[in-house]
Every structure is written in structure tokens, then in C-alpha cells.
Write an enzyme that holds these catalytic residues in place. Structure first.
Site, PDB file in Angstrom:
ATOM      1  N   ARG A   1      11.380 -11.293   5.229  1.00 21.11           N
ATOM      2  CA  ARG A   1      10.341 -12.322   5.310  1.00 21.11           C
ATOM      3  C   ARG A   1      10.711 -13.539   4.436  1.00 21.11           C
ATOM      4  O   ARG A   1      11.001 -13.392   3.273  1.00 21.11           O
ATOM      5  CB  ARG A   1       8.979 -11.758   4.904  1.00 21.11           C
ATOM      6  CG  ARG A   1       8.403 -10.848   5.992  1.00 21.11           C
ATOM      7  CD  ARG A   1       7.112 -10.205   5.564  1.00 21.11           C
ATOM      8  NE  ARG A   1       7.316  -9.189   4.560  1.00 21.11           N
ATOM      9  CZ  ARG A   1       6.311  -8.485   4.014  1.00 21.11           C
ATOM     10  NH1 ARG A   1       5.069  -8.713   4.375  1.00 21.11           N
ATOM     11  NH2 ARG A   1       6.566  -7.566   3.104  1.00 21.11           N
TER      12      ARG A   1
ATOM     13  N   GLY B   1       0.809  -1.216   0.000  1.00 21.81           N
ATOM     14  CA  GLY B   1       0.000   0.000   0.000  1.00 21.81           C
ATOM     15  C   GLY B   1       0.842   1.267   0.000  1.00 21.81           C
ATOM     16  O   GLY B   1       0.538   2.224  -0.732  1.00 21.81           O
TER      17      GLY B   1
ATOM     18  N   CYS C   1       5.936 -13.263  -0.833  1.00 20.85           N
ATOM     19  CA  CYS C   1       4.913 -13.684  -1.801  1.00 20.85           C
ATOM     20  C   CYS C   1       5.018 -15.122  -2.287  1.00 20.85           C
ATOM     21  O   CYS C   1       4.034 -15.856  -2.250  1.00 20.85           O
ATOM     22  CB  CYS C   1       4.949 -12.763  -3.014  1.00 20.85           C
ATOM     23  SG  CYS C   1       4.468 -11.097  -2.613  1.00 20.85           S
TER      24      CYS C   1
END
Ligand code: UDX
Ligand code: ADP
Length: 496
Positions: free
Chosen positions: A377, A45, A307
Site C-alpha cells: 500500500r 486486528g 498509515c
């Protein structure tokens, strides 16, 4: 059918498609959007909506988040933003306070918006049905319920977070069941295809923008309104309009196909090591076939990031739910190959260092899941360091963008393992040279450019001998290092 006829038909189909697209654009001009709000000031975002504000000075863009610390960082007077992304700070500097705002007033933001991007986190479920595979849609649901509760006018709601196929339907049900009289919601799916580290570049000049909508008049008009926003800087032929479910599935499919290439090339890297072939040469030869192309063929210690693994496991879960076990197994193998690559690389380190690294010092250069980001991540480095710790080695880590506190959070598995037990054999260094000083081996876990230009002679002189280098990213000059005296192991390259 003769090739000429096929060509003619294809040509005709193309002109019909063009005419239909033009009709669609003519009939559904969409409404002018004055105020866009983005719920979620994260990796997706934040950059996406900052670029929209930058490219569309006539639109007011507000990015809201419940996390006060994150919003404070976005509003930081010194522009120490919460995420590192090349070029992002210039974009924010150009429009923050002009038509770009960051706030924790989520309800106010929703109430004022014409269009709302939902860009909240969708982590993999830790427990319950689909644990370890399915996406946790709790944050999406809470944000959707909030939109229904707070809205007093009609809105376009856009799924930006990567979600499983048909999530938009659940969002629509929630919105319709809770909407105030007179409030209509059009739901769009507009997945992001940006990669971390190149997010701003990707947003400025994307290969494509995908917008999925219901094929109703109102859905198509909402789609056009969003397309008009992107058309401020993106050529129309790169803005694709498709059905909602196709759009949702395309995101998972694109990531699965990309990750599959890395797992394929990583599987071949093992064959190269065993045969004396060289994976970079093999990848070069494969990539020259324009049907395959040269991108995403770089062998590595394994892919990471927020992802690929998550989206493939989502796809696996979807296939299982659709009673397609063979298809689920096929995609699961892509993730399994990634785990295998990480394990294989750590085993190689141990084997090469005379079958034991107990008490030895290993410098790990790079902790982010790839260069030009501070994001860790699913980073392969976490798995590697955990393996080295299990072998009771001393690990010294250096990464130019990852902070010590992030490294500790990852290695303690967010507080599950006591910090003292990790600190016993893990240190975080301020420079690459410090990390390597006195070590027995250097492991390259992330492909940061600065590692290529280190003074490797100086590093060699400061290390215990024999001095080992394990290049898990294929970035170092192998011959030059061997000349200095290093024992070099490069992923996908047999012994010289
Ligand atoms: C990915 C997709 O590229 C993007 O389109 C999507 O929107 C989000 O997921 P991202 O995770 O930011 O983006 O990074 P990406 O550049 O795709 O790299 C993912 C992982 O694959 C990294 O760990 C990277 O080092 C690794 N990788 C990539 C390889 O090991 N070899 C390659 O050839 C390419
Ligand atoms: P991504 O990588 O998909 O952008 P992040 O975890 O970086 O994911 O960011 C998601 C952000 O969404 C977090 O900062 C989180 O605080 C925020 N968020 C989650 N739920 C809500 C909500 N209901 N309202 C506002 N912000 C939310």
C-alpha cells in the site's frame, strides 16, 4: 524561577501524578474480561488480537471478518496466513483453537463479547467532501451500527483503527441512539503504534500502550479493564491513560512527526547530492543529538505504507476544518516532499541513463513499501514503475514476498488500466538474478536484506553495459559495486 525550584516543583508534580494514577487504579479496578472480539482480521486486528490471545490464555479471543477468503486463510491448516509478519505464524500456531478463533460469524461474535475491538479499514475518501484527504468512516459506521443492533448486554467498544479526532463521539451517538434497553456502551480509543515487519516485536514490547477514555467513572473503569488485559505482559508504567480526544489525536500526531523526519531527511538528501555531502553521514551526525535520536533518519525513495500519507492528509483535513490553513499547509508539505522525492529519483534514473530509458530494460528489486512485509500500500515502487512505464521502458520486478497478482493489481490501479497494457512492458521475475538478467539498470526500491548479499559480480556479467545501479534505499556497498564496474547512483550521495 531558579532551576532547583523548578526541579522541586516538577518532582512534586510527578509524585502527585503518581498518586493520582494509583488512586485511579485503586478506585477503578475494571471488570474481568472473559471474551474479546475483534471486528476486522486485517494487518492491525489480526496480529494485535493474536498476541492478546497468546499472552492471555484465560481470555477467549475471536477475530471476525466479513471476508470469507481472509478468514479461511487465517484458519489454513498449513498456516499460510493472509499476511506475512515475522513471528506471527508461531503466535497463531500456539493459540489457534485454544483461545484464539477466526470466524465470519460477526453477529455471534459481537453478541458474546465483553469487549469489542473495531479494527476495520478506514481508507482515504475517493469522492465527496474531503475527497483525497479525509478518512472514509463508512466501514466504522457500519460496524458500529451492527454492534448496536446485535448487542443484548453492555459492552466496551474500542476504536483500534486509526480515525480522525472525535470519531468516538460519532460512534457513541450511533450506539446510544440504537442501543437496546439495559445495554450501555463505553467507548475507548486504543490506537496501535505497531509497524509492519516488526508488528509482533512491537506488540510484545511496545514503547507505550495508549488508552483514551471519557473521564467519567464508567469511562475510567472501562479503561482499567483494558489496561488489565495489557498488564498481563506490559509494565504498568507503559500503559498510558488519557482523554479520548487526546488519544485519537496522538495517533495522527505520532505518524505525522515520524513522516516529517523522513521528508526532512529526504529534502536534505537532494542537497547532499548537489554538494557532495553524504546523507548517511549527515543523518549519523544529526542522530547523535539525543534530543533528536537516530531513528527515522534513513533517506529513501520516499515513505509508503497504509498509515503515513493517509494520516497526514487526515490531519491536514482536520486543520482545514478547524480553520487553520497555515497549519494544514505545513503538514501537507510533508506529503508533497514525499511525492517530490519519488519524482526526483525516477528523473535521476532517466537523466543518468543518457536522458532516455525508452526500450531499455530496468530491473526493480523490491515492491513492498518496506522490507519484511508483503504489503504494497502506497509503496514508492508503484510510482517508480509507473514513471518507467510512461517512459516506455521494459520493467522486470522481483520482490520476495509480493505476489504477481498483487503487483498487477497495483499497476492496473485495481483494474482501471487493462492488464494487457501493463503486461506489455512489465514482467514479474522469480528471483533477483532473473529480474536483472539482460537489463541496463537495477533499481533498489525496497531495503530487503537479501539484496545486500546477491552475487553482484554475476549480475554485472549478465547485464547490458554500461550497467547502472540506482540504490534508493542506501543498502548496497557502493565502492564494491563501482569496483565491479557498475555505474552507481545512491540516494543522498554526490558523485565520487
Ligand atoms: C507506521 C508507524 O511507524 C507505526 O507506528 C504506525 O502504527 C503505523 O505507521 P509502518 O507504516 O508499518 O508503521 O512502517 P514504518 O516502519 O513506519 O515505515 C513507513 C515508511 O517509511 C516505509 O516506506 C519505510 O521504508 C519508510 N522509512 C522509514 C524511511 O524511508 N526512512 C526511515 O528512516 C524510516
Ligand atoms: P488494517 O490495515 O487497518 O488492519 P485491513 O484492510 O487490512 O485494514 O483490514 C480491515 C478488515 O476489516 C478487512 O479484512 C475487512 O473485510 C474487515 N471489515 C470491514 N468492515 C467490516 C465489518 N463491518 N464487519 C467485519 N469485518 C469488516
Amino acid at each position: 524561577m531558579a532551576p532547583v525550584e523548578v526541579k522541586k516543583i516538577r518532582g512534586k508534580a510527578r509524585s502527585v501524578q503518581r498518586a493520582m494514577t494509583m488512586m485511579l487504579h485503586d478506585q477503578n479496578l475494571g471488570s474481568e474480561l472473559g471474551h474479546i472480539v475483534c471486528i476486522g482480521a486485517g494487518y492491525v486486528g489480526g496480529p494485535t488480537c493474536s498476541v492478546i490471545a497468546f499472552k492471555c490464555p484465560h481470555i477467549q479471543v475471536t477475530i471476525v471478518d466479513l471476508n470469507q477468503a481472509r478468514i479461511d486463510a487465517w484458519n489454513d491448516p498449513e498456516f499460510n496466513l493472509p499476511i506475512y509478519e515475522p513471528g506471527l505464524v508461531d503466535v497463531v500456531k500456539a493459540c489457534r483453537g485454544r483461545n484464539l478463533f477466526f470466524s465470519t460469524e460477526v453477529d455471534k461474535g459481537i453478541a458474546e463479547a465483553d469487549l469489542i475491538f473495531v479494527s476495520v479499514n478506514t481508507p482515504t475518501k475517493k469522492s465527496g467532501l474531503g475527497a483525497g484527504f479525509a478518512a472514509d468512516l463508512n466501514y466504522i459506521e457500519l460496524a458500529t451500527r451492527r454492534i448496536a443492533e446485535v448487542s443484548t448486554s453492555s459492552k466496551i467498544v474500542v476504536e483500534k483503527s486509526t480515525v480522525p479526532c472525535r470519531t468516538a463521539e460519532s460512534m457513541r451517538t450511533i450506539l446510544e441512539a440504537n442501543a437496546k434497553p439495559g445495554c450501555n456502551f463505553d467507548i475507548l480509543s486504543n490506537p496501535e503504534f505497531l509497524a509492519e515487519g516488526t508488528a509482533i516485536e512491537d506488540l510484545f514490547a511496545p514503547d507505550r500502550v495508549l488508552i483514551g477514555s471519557l473521564q467519567t467513572a464508567s469511562g475510567k473503569s472501562a479503561c482499567e479493564s483494558l489496561a488489565n488485559v495489557y498488564a498481563n505482559w506490559i509494565p504498568r508504567d507503559r500503559i498510558l491513560s488519557v482523554g479520548l480526544w487526546s488519544s485519537e489525536l496522538s495517533k495522527l500526531a505520532a505518524n505525522a512527526m515520524l513522516a516529517q523526519r523522513i521528508s526532512s531527511v529526504n529534502a536534505l538528501s537532494a542537497v547532499c547530492e548537489a554538494t557532495g555531502a553524504n546523507i548517511d553521514e549527515v543523518a549519523y551526525a544529526i542522530g547523535k543529538d539525543s534530543r533528536l535520536g537516530s531513528k527515522f533518519l534513513k533517506a529513501s525513495v520516499g515513505f509508503g505504507g497504509s498509515c503515513f500519507q493517509k494520516d497526514i492528509l487526515n490531519l491536514v483535513y482536520l486543520c482545514e476544518s478547524l480553520h487553520l490553513p497555515a497549519v494544514a499547509k505545513y503538514w501537507h508539505a510533508v506529503v508533497e516532499m514525499n511525492e517530490h522525492q519519488k519524482d526526483r529519483f525516477s528523473k535521476k534514473v532517466v537523466d543518468t541513463m543518457f536522458n532516455t530509458i525508452t526500450g531499455k530494460k530496468i530491473a526493480v528489486l523490491g515492491f513492498a513499501f518496506k522490507k519484511d512485509t508483503g504489503d504494497t500500500r502506497e509503496s514508492a515502487a508503484i510510482t517508480l514503475v509507473n514513471h518507467f512505464r510512461a517512459e516506455r521502458a521494459h520493467v522486470s520486478i522481483y520482490d520476495p514476498e509480493v505476489t504477481e497478482s498483487t503487483i498487477m493489481l497495483d499497476l492496473t490501479n485495481y483494474g482501471e488500466i487493462p492488464a494487457e497494457s501493463v503486461q506489455k512492458n512489465v514482467k514479474v521475475a522469480k528471483t533477483a538474478e532473473d529480474a536483472c538478467y539482460g537489463s541496463n539498470a537495477v533499481v533498489i526500491a525496497t531495503e530487503w536484506d537479501e539484496f545486500k548479499t546477491l552475487d553482484w559480480q554475476k549480475i554485472y556479467d549478465s547485464m547490458d553495459k554500461p550497467a547502472f545501479v540506482f540504490d534508493g534505499r542506501l543498502i548496497l556497498d557502493r565502492e564494491a559495486l563501482i569496483k565491479i564496474g557498475f555505474k552507481v547512483t545512491t540516494i543522498g550521495t554526490g558523485a565520487l
